[in-house]
Design an enzyme around this catalytic site. Structure first.
Site, PDB file in Angstrom:
ATOM      1  N   LYS A 165      -7.863  -4.920  -6.400  1.00  0.00           N
ATOM      2  CA  LYS A 165      -7.921  -3.538  -6.886  1.00  0.00           C
ATOM      3  C   LYS A 165      -6.521  -3.011  -7.184  1.00  0.00           C
ATOM      4  CE  LYS A 165      -9.602  -0.223  -4.051  1.00  0.00           C
ATOM      5  NZ  LYS A 165      -8.672   0.921  -3.978  1.00  0.00           N
ATOM      6  N   SER A 166      -5.582  -3.210  -6.249  1.00  0.00           N
ATOM      7  CA  SER A 166      -4.217  -2.690  -6.447  1.00  0.00           C
ATOM      8  C   SER A 166      -3.583  -3.300  -7.697  1.00  0.00           C
ATOM      9  CB  SER A 166      -3.337  -3.050  -5.247  1.00  0.00           C
ATOM     10  OG  SER A 166      -3.785  -2.388  -4.101  1.00  0.00           O
ATOM     11  N   ARG A 180      -2.521  -1.526 -11.483  1.00  0.00           N
ATOM     12  CA  ARG A 180      -1.137  -1.617 -11.975  1.00  0.00           C
ATOM     13  C   ARG A 180      -1.073  -2.322 -13.327  1.00  0.00           C
ATOM     14  NH1 ARG A 180      -1.147  -0.863  -6.659  1.00  0.00           N
ATOM     15  NH2 ARG A 180       0.685  -0.127  -5.530  1.00  0.00           N
ATOM     16  N   GLY A 191      -7.437   7.077  -5.055  1.00  0.00           N
ATOM     17  CA  GLY A 191      -6.123   7.560  -4.635  1.00  0.00           C
ATOM     18  C   GLY A 191      -5.005   6.837  -5.378  1.00  0.00           C
ATOM     19  N   ARG A 205      -7.538  14.491   0.153  1.00  0.00           N
ATOM     20  CA  ARG A 205      -6.457  13.546   0.466  1.00  0.00           C
ATOM     21  C   ARG A 205      -5.093  14.141   0.107  1.00  0.00           C
ATOM     22  NH1 ARG A 205      -8.132   7.657  -1.220  1.00  0.00           N
ATOM     23  NH2 ARG A 205      -6.401   7.242   0.183  1.00  0.00           N
ATOM     24  N   ASP A 216      -6.258  -1.512   4.954  1.00  0.00           N
ATOM     25  CA  ASP A 216      -7.610  -1.363   4.398  1.00  0.00           C
ATOM     26  C   ASP A 216      -8.630  -2.240   5.130  1.00  0.00           C
ATOM     27  OD1 ASP A 216      -6.652   0.435   2.548  1.00  0.00           O
ATOM     28  OD2 ASP A 216      -6.423  -1.045   0.951  1.00  0.00           O
ATOM     29  N   ARG A 232     -15.470   0.947   1.963  1.00  0.00           N
ATOM     30  CA  ARG A 232     -15.166  -0.053   2.996  1.00  0.00           C
ATOM     31  C   ARG A 232     -15.997   0.174   4.272  1.00  0.00           C
ATOM     32  NH1 ARG A 232     -11.245  -2.701   0.207  1.00  0.00           N
ATOM     33  NH2 ARG A 232      -9.664  -1.390  -0.766  1.00  0.00           N
TER      34      ARG A 232
HETATM   35  C1  S3P Z   1      -2.769   0.945  -2.289  1.00  0.00           C
HETATM   36  C2  S3P Z   1      -2.017   1.263  -1.195  1.00  0.00           C
HETATM   37  C3  S3P Z   1      -2.586   1.621   0.116  1.00  0.00           C
HETATM   38  C4  S3P Z   1      -4.040   1.163   0.248  1.00  0.00           C
HETATM   39  C5  S3P Z   1      -4.839   1.506  -0.979  1.00  0.00           C
HETATM   40  C6  S3P Z   1      -4.249   0.854  -2.217  1.00  0.00           C
HETATM   41  C7  S3P Z   1      -2.092   0.641  -3.564  1.00  0.00           C
HETATM   42  O1  S3P Z   1      -2.552   3.029   0.257  1.00  0.00           O
HETATM   43  O2  S3P Z   1      -4.624   1.729   1.391  1.00  0.00           O
HETATM   44  O3  S3P Z   1      -6.185   1.050  -0.828  1.00  0.00           O
HETATM   45  O4  S3P Z   1      -2.744   0.085  -4.481  1.00  0.00           O
HETATM   46  O5  S3P Z   1      -0.894   0.947  -3.678  1.00  0.00           O
HETATM   47  P1  S3P Z   1      -1.239   3.803   0.794  1.00  0.00           P
HETATM   48  O6  S3P Z   1      -0.159   3.621  -0.166  1.00  0.00           O
HETATM   49  O7  S3P Z   1      -1.690   5.236   0.886  1.00  0.00           O
HETATM   50  O8  S3P Z   1      -0.952   3.214   2.133  1.00  0.00           O
END
Ligand code: S3P
Length: 431
Positions: A23-24, A28, A95, A123, A315, A389
Site C-alpha cells: 500500500k505505501s 508513492r 491517511g 486523525r 500496522d 486491519r
Molecule cells: C505509512 C506510514 C505509517 C503506517 C501507514 C502507512 C506510509 O503511518 O501506519 O499505514 O505509507 O507512510 P505513520 O507515518 O503515521 O506512522
C-alpha cells in the site's frame, strides 16, 4: 448499515498466496509518477480503496492516469504540471494520501479542499500542517488546521531542519515532498527510523536524498523522471497469513514476492523470537528487497515489543496481539501510543474485540499486555469498527475459535486487501 459475515473454525490451511502490492509503495508510485516528467508504469499495484483515492485525487489535478488490472500508467508533466482542481479532493479512509499530498500541495500555487471519511476527520493532521506552515505553506482546516476538511494554497517554501516528535513516514515524506519545492536544504530527523520507501523511490526517480542515521536531507529544485516501478507484496497484508499459518493446526502457507524492506520487517523478527517456524527465501534486491516466506504451525512463546521495533511493525500490532493470545507467557507491547491515532484507536479496538472472543488482554497507556495461551471461545458478534486491519485480525481469529463468530463491517477490509477472503478460501480448500 454495515455488512456481516459468519466465520468459523478451520482445521488446516495449505497453499500459496501472491500477496497484493504494498500500500505505501503503491501510493508513492502514483504520486511520484504524477510529479515526474514522462511516463511511469506501475506493475502489481494495489487496487485497494486507499490507493484508488490517491489516483482519483491526482486525476482531479489534471494528471492522466490509466488503471488496467493491477498495472497503472501515469503520464506525468512535472510538478508544475499539476493543476488547480475544480472539485474537492476526497481521500476516503487514507491517511497516507492526506499527509503526503499535503506535502506536495504545500508548494503548489493553487487552492484545494481536502476531505475524507469519518475516521480521517478524527486523525491528527497538525503533525504535518505545523512543519509545512513553518516552511511557508498556507494551510487551514477544522480546529485550527488540525483536522479535515483542510484547505491549502501553496506558498513560496523555504527549507527547514525539522525534528519530528514522532517516528512517522507520513510526516517525514510530507516534509521531504515540500522540501523538493523549497529554497535550500530541508532535513527531517526522527526519534526512530520509520519506513524509508519515499527515500528509496525518490532516488529511483532521479532525486538525490542524503540519509545520515535517523536524519534525511533533500535539496530543493530537483526534478523527477518517469520510471517503471514493480510493487512488492505488502508485508503488512502478508502478516495476517503469517499469523494464520503459525496458529492454525496442520498448516503450511507460502507467501510469494513479499517486500522485506528492513524498515518493515519487525513482524518477521517477532515471529522468529516467539518461536514461529518461518523460512525466508530472498529473491531480488533492487529498490526494494523481495522474498518468498513459508510459515508452518508453531509452538509459540511470549515476548516484549517496544522501542525502535515499534515503527517497524506498527500496522501489524493488531495481528501480533492475536498471535500473543496463542503464545505461552505474557507478551508486553509498549511505546506504541501511535496506535491511538490510526484508522481507529487500535489499543481500544484490539482489546475490546479480542476480549469478546475470550482473550486475556489488557490495555495500557502506550500498548497492551496479553496473557497466553488461551483457547478463544467465539460464539459472539465482533466488529471491525470500520478499520481494515481490525477486520482482518478478527477474521483470522475465527480460524481458531471454538464457536463461529459474526463479523460486522467486514467490507472495510477492501481498503488494503480486496482479495482477502478469496485468498483465505483458497488456503482452506487447496488441501
Ligand atoms: C505509512 C506510514 C505509517 C503506517 C501507514 C502507512 C506510509 O503511518 O501506519 O499505514 O505509507 O507512510 P505513520 O507515518 O503515521 O506512522
Amino acid at each position: 448499515m454495515s455488512d456481516k459475515r459468519i466465520l468459523s473454525k478451520k482445521t488446516t490451511l495449505r497453499g500459496e498466496i501472491d500477496v497484493p502490492g504494498d500500500k505505501s509503495i503503491s501510493h508513492r508510485a502514483v504520486m511520484f509518477g504524477a510529479l515526474a516528467e514522462g511516463k511511469t508504469t506501475i506493475e502489481h499495484f494495489l487496487t485497494g480503496e486507499d490507493c484508488l483515492s490517491t489516483i482519483s485525487c491526482f486525476k482531479k489535478m489534471g494528471v492522466d492516469i490509466q488503471l488496467d488490472g493491477d498495472t497503472v500508467t501515469v503520464n506525468g508533466k512535472g510538478i508544475n504540471g499539476l493543476e488547480e482542481p475544480s472539485d474537492i479532493l476526497d481521500v476516503g479512509n487514507s491517511g497516507t494520501t492526506t499527509r503526503l499530498m499535503l506535502g506536495i500541495l504545500a508548494g503548489r500555487p493553487f487552492h484545494t479542499c481536502i476531505i475524507g471519511d469519518e475516521s480521517i476527520a478524527k486523525r491528527p493532521m497538525d503533525r504535518v500542517t505545523i512543519p509545512l506552515k513553518m516552511m511557508g505553506a498556507y494551510i487551514d482546516g477544522r480546529h485550527e488546521g488540525r483536522f479535515t476538511p483542510i484547505s491549502t494554497r501553496g506558498g513560496k517554501l523555504k527549507g527547514i531542519e525539522y525534528h519530528s516528535p514522532v517516528a512517522s513516514a507520513q510526516v517525514k515524506s510530507a516534509i521531504l515532498l515540500a522540501g523538493l519545492q523549497a529554497d535550500g536544504t530541508t532535513s527531517v530527523t526522527e526519534p526512530h527510523k520509520s519506513r524509508d520507501h519515499t527515500e528509496r523511490m525518490l532516488q529511483k526517480f532521479g532525486v538525490k536524498v542524503v540519509e545520515d542515521g535517523n536524519t534525511v536531507r533533500i535539496e530543493g529544485g530537483q526534478k523527477l523522471k518517469g520510471q517503471h516501478v514493480y510493487v512488492p507484496g505488502d508485508i503488512s497484508s502478508a502478516a495476517f497469513f503469517l499469523v494464520a499459518g503459525a496458529i492454525t493446526p496442520n498448516s503450511e502457507i507460502t507467501l510469494t514476492n513479499v517486500g522485506i524492506n528492513p524498515t518493515r520487517t519487525g513482524i518477521l523478527e517477532v515471529l522468529q523470537r516467539m518461536g514461529a517456524e518461518i523460512e525466508i527465501i530472498e529473491k531480488s534486491n533492487e529498490a526494494e528487497p523481495i522474498a518468498d516466506i513459508i510459515v508452518k504451525t508453531s509452538e509459540l512463546k511470549a515476548t516484549q515489543i517496544d522501542g525502535e521495533l515499534i515503527p517497524r511493525l506498527i500496522d501489524e500490532i493488531p495481528i501480533i496481539a492475536l498471535l500473543a493470545t496463542q503464545a505461552k507467557g505474557t507478551t508486553v507491547i509498549k511505546d506504541a501510543a501511535e496506535l491511538k491515532v490510526k484508522e481507529t484507536n487500535r489499543i481500544d479496538t484490539v482489546v475490546r474485540e479480542l476480549r469478546k472472543l475470550g482473550a486475556n488482554i489488557e490495555a495500557t497507556d502506550d500498548g497492551m499486555i496479553i496473557h497466553g495461551d488461551t483457547q478463544l471461545t467465539g460464539g459472539v458478534t465482533v466488529s471491525s469498527h470500520g478499520d481494515h486491519r481490525i477486520g482482518m485480525m478478527l477474521a483470522i481469529a475465527s480460524l481458531i475459535c471454538e464457536h463461529s463468530i459474526e463479523l460486522e463491517g467486514y467490507e472495510a477490509i477492501s481498503v488494503s486487501y480486496p482479495s482477502f477472503f478469496d485468498h483465505l478460501n483458497k488456503l482452506v480448500t487447496s488441501q
